[in-house]
Design an enzyme around this catalytic site. Sequence first.
Site: not given
Ligand code: F6R
Length: 261
Positions: A67, A136, A138, A143
């Site tokens: 992403d 959440d 995702h 989302e």
């Molecule tokens: C990042 C991504 C997100 C993160 C998620 C958890 O490329 O795709 O899904 O993996 O937001 O973020 P952290 O690891 O920073 O808690």
Amino acid sequence: MEIVIRPDATTAGKLGAEAIVALLQRKPEAVLGLATGSSPLAIYDELAARHDAGEVSFAQARGFTLDEYVGLPAEHPETYHNVIRRDFVNRVDFAPDAVHGPDGLADDIPAFCASYEAAIAAAGGVDLQILGIGTDGHIGFNEPGSSLASRTRIKTLTKQTRVDNARFFGGDIDQVPTHCITQGLGTIMSARHIVLVASGTAKAEAVHHLAEGSVSALWPATILQHHPHVTVLLDEAAASRLQLGSYYRETYAAKPAWQGL
Ligand code: F6R
């Protein structure tokens, strides 16, 4: 879905790194799916150490990130293009241009998203996808409410995700972009092996739904219950709300050492 509970995030990350080293030993030209954020850092640190020790090479490997924020200037330190290079790509020996990511500055975002899907397919698909999980639920930036069959597209970030990620933007939620381009849940599901890593109590509810909840767009990561080869690497805190925690521990303890993830 295999659930592996380790005492801490570093130990869990070493297991994830080991799966990637084993993959590259049998397929040096493997295609890796790369996540950004805090969760995969233990994997990347271990891979960088093993690369420095001459134990693994990424010279023939390719990568696709999950992403990217929409609209951040290219030189911004928090574009995922820059983050993945800082955290991982520039620490090992990927060939120049071997790692691709969504273009958050594309003029024609739908056309870019279609070309990103085509590039992943042309590379032969992702062999091993690393994932974190949002509080959440995702994965990528799919989302709650995302289509369970979605492909790469633009999404609006939830307030929760922007609050969570404000720590990378000086604690100021207003600096966190409102939109992103993300691989879809259908895109992620096309990877041959998925390794999701989570640590800390903030992830415990999402992890419970991921492994034990009903499959629902409300908790997008639950789509992974339909994937034939998912490994979930957790520390004790992230595992603290699992109903079947003892069973997962017993199962992993009894697993023969020769059997990888
Ligand atoms: C990042 C991504 C997100 C993160 C998620 C958890 O490329 O795709 O899904 O993996 O937001 O973020 P952290 O690891 O920073 O808690």
